[in-house]
Design an enzyme around this catalytic site. Structure first.
Site, PDB file in Angstrom:
ATOM      1  N   ASP A 188      65.382  68.089  -7.007  1.00 45.71           N
ATOM      2  CA  ASP A 188      65.725  69.248  -7.703  1.00 45.71           C
ATOM      3  C   ASP A 188      64.143  69.715  -9.646  1.00 45.71           C
ATOM      4  OD1 ASP A 188      66.638  70.301  -5.943  1.00 45.71           O
ATOM      5  OD2 ASP A 188      68.650  70.240  -6.589  1.00 45.71           O
TER       6      ASP A 188
ATOM      7  N   ARG B 151      77.991  67.356 -19.766  1.00 40.65           N
ATOM      8  CA  ARG B 151      77.452  68.454 -19.831  1.00 40.65           C
ATOM      9  C   ARG B 151      76.643  68.843 -20.990  1.00 40.65           C
ATOM     10  NH1 ARG B 151      74.691  66.735 -14.877  1.00 40.65           N
ATOM     11  NH2 ARG B 151      75.628  67.660 -13.372  1.00 40.65           N
TER      12      ARG B 151
ATOM     13  N   ASP C 151      78.018  73.670 -13.129  1.00 44.32           N
ATOM     14  CA  ASP C 151      77.059  73.108 -14.170  1.00 44.32           C
ATOM     15  C   ASP C 151      76.648  73.696 -14.846  1.00 44.32           C
ATOM     16  OD1 ASP C 151      78.566  70.432 -14.390  1.00 44.32           O
ATOM     17  OD2 ASP C 151      76.652  69.743 -12.010  1.00 44.32           O
TER      18      ASP C 151
ATOM     19  N   SER D 122      75.861  65.410  -2.200  1.00 36.82           N
ATOM     20  CA  SER D 122      75.238  65.467  -3.179  1.00 36.82           C
ATOM     21  C   SER D 122      75.973  64.815  -4.674  1.00 36.82           C
ATOM     22  CB  SER D 122      75.281  67.551  -4.251  1.00 36.82           C
ATOM     23  OG  SER D 122      75.823  66.981  -4.933  1.00 36.82           O
TER      24      SER D 122
HETATM   25  N1  ARG Z   1      83.307  70.140  -8.870  1.00 37.11           N
HETATM   26  C1  ARG Z   1      83.234  69.014 -10.578  1.00 37.11           C
HETATM   27  C2  ARG Z   1      82.304  69.941 -11.651  1.00 37.11           C
HETATM   28  O1  ARG Z   1      82.233  70.957 -11.307  1.00 37.11           O
HETATM   29  C3  ARG Z   1      81.639  67.892 -10.442  1.00 37.11           C
HETATM   30  C4  ARG Z   1      80.546  69.130  -9.905  1.00 37.11           C
HETATM   31  C5  ARG Z   1      79.246  67.342  -9.032  1.00 37.11           C
HETATM   32  N2  ARG Z   1      78.175  67.983  -9.447  1.00 37.11           N
HETATM   33  C6  ARG Z   1      77.365  67.629  -8.222  1.00 37.11           C
HETATM   34  N3  ARG Z   1      76.144  67.620  -8.137  1.00 37.11           N
HETATM   35  N4  ARG Z   1      78.073  66.236  -7.405  1.00 37.11           N
HETATM   36  O2  ARG Z   1      82.829  69.124 -12.770  1.00 37.11           O
END
Ligand code: ARG
Length: 417
Positions: A22, A101, A130, A181
């Site tokens: 990406d 983040r 995110d 992912s």
């Molecule tokens: N659901 C989790 C969060 O919002 C993890 C997101 C993880 N991202 C991924 N690409 N697997 O913090």
């Protein structure tokens, strides 16, 4: 003349670059929109070779690529406050992805200022949390910057992205793409997609990368002792170590014992319920140990009130509000509760479980002479009767009055006898 030169200079965008498909596709995509792309890769403990990623960013068309090891900063400035606040979203998720983040956003903002960029960009889609965290962190730190999320706009399928990458001579790994992912950092590993999208189905063993299956874990338990100083882990098995190294060691030791698997249907900020699998071995051990130490040294009302703060604190991390004033205010409360959270906790790791088996502190409120049922009891049991008489007064009054038939209006007695 200045107008003309200015219109010839391409604006700069600072992109959070992971090296994956990406964000690699985002480089030519942003360039074609007329921007010079500066790539920034922040090591928060994901398996990454910074030099390889830097070269890939340049090969994909970035005008400059910054890489930085921020593992210590992540542990000390983000994980430590979260641990002191026992941060667990919905009581389940140690917020590993969510905590990284704002740190990455802070690096993007720093580079944007150094480079004189007016934009920052990230690879998040429009469905997740995110994007919220990157956008809100950036705008809190630097309201003058504009955030672009190419994957929110381009509407390409994965196959179209691969074709786009190839036509722009971006190296695409030949290996068959995993259906999952995955996001990793020191505090945990998050897995989504593939068969996990059916919350009724048990996650297959292949989704796990950090933890052994509890059934395959060693037959004998492993004990670890964590030494806390004011709520911060300072030692592991008696040896002083920087926090990020303690986390790395605990991920390995606890993961080997099958500790840290979490399977949760989570409520996202954007309203979607999503099935998430996490592996957070160190976080599970440290959160359990920290809570056990607090139980030993904190008075009951502080523990109780802190639970409310913790729940709010966890939610604001999840919601992308790390740099908002509420976090600073709650941190001030949490910090004042941590002054005496100093001592040692021993945790037994065995086939998927992490159980606290011992705790001690110079600030322990536990007094054997008060708690004991054996010789040396200093508690004056006869005093309890008077205490309970007064404590029970409201309950007695309530019951004595009783429920009245609705039609009958009576005057309440002025005072119980
Ligand atoms: N659901 C989790 C969060 O919002 C993890 C997101 C993880 N991202 C991924 N690409 N697997 O913090």
């Amino acid at each position: 003349m200045s107008l003309k030169t200015r219109s010839m200079t391409r604006p700069k965008v600072v992109l959070a670059y992971s090296g994956g498909l990406d964000t690699s596709v985002a480089i030519p995509w942003l360039s074609e929109k007329g921007m010079d792309v500066v790539a920034v890769t922040v090591d928060v403990g994901q398996p990454v070779d910074l030099e390889t990623v830097r070269r890939k960013a340049e090969a994909s068309g970035a005008v400059r690529a910054y890489v930085t090891d921020a593992r210590r900063e992540f542990a000390e400035e983000f994980i430590t406050p979260a641990l002191r606040a026992n941060a667990l979203y919905e009581g389940m998720y140690p917020l590993s992805t969510a905590l990284a983040r704002p740190l990455i956003a802070r690096h993007l903002v720093e580079v944007a200022r150094r480079e004189g960029a007016s934009f920052v960009a990230h690879g998040c889609t429009g469905k997740g949390n995110d994007q919220v965290r990157f956008d809100l962190s950036t705008t809190s730190l630097a309201p003058e910057l504009e955030v672009i999320a190419p994957a929110r706009e381009w509407k390409m399928t994965r196959d179209e992205e691969i074709a786009y990458a190839k036509s722009h001579r971006i190296p695409v790994e030949a290996t068959k793409a995993s259906p999952y992912s995955v996001d990793e950092n020191l505090w945990g590993r998050s897995v989504e997609c593939g068969v996990l999208e059916d919350p009724a189905v048990e996650p297959p063993e292949e989704v796990y990368g950090w933890t052994r299956s509890p059934t395959e874990a060693p037959e004998t338990p492993t004990y670890v002792t964590v030494g806390f100083e004011q709520g911060e882990p300072a030692t592991l098995d008696g040896q002083r170590a920087p926090f990020h190294e303690t986390i790395l060691r605990l991920n390995e030791i606890a993961g080997r014992n099958g500790v840290g698997r979490i399977d949760h249907v989570e409520s996202r900020v954007v309203g979607i319920k999503s099935r998430e699998v996490y592996e957070c071995p160190a976080a599970v051990v440290l959160l359990g140990a920290h809570q056990a130490l607090e139980a030993l040294v904190e008075p009951r009302d502080v523990l109780d009130f802190k639970r409310t703060v913790e729940q709010r604190y966890s939610q604001l991390i999840y919601d992308g509000l790390w740099f908002a004033p509420l976090r600073a205010a709650l941190d001030a409360f949490v910090s004042s509760t941590q002054e005496r959270v100093t001592g040692e906790v021993t945790v037994k790791l065995y086939k998927g479980s992490a159980r606290v088996t011992g705790r001690q502190s110079p600030y322990s409120l536990y007094q054997e002479a008060l708690a004991t049922y054996s010789k040396g009891d200093r508690f004056r049991q006869e005093m309890s009767e008077g205490f309970i008489y007064v404590w029970g007064l409201p309950a007695r009054t309530w019951s004595a009055i009783g429920a009245k038939p609705p039609a009958q209006v009576r005057r309440a007695p002025q005072h119980p006898p």
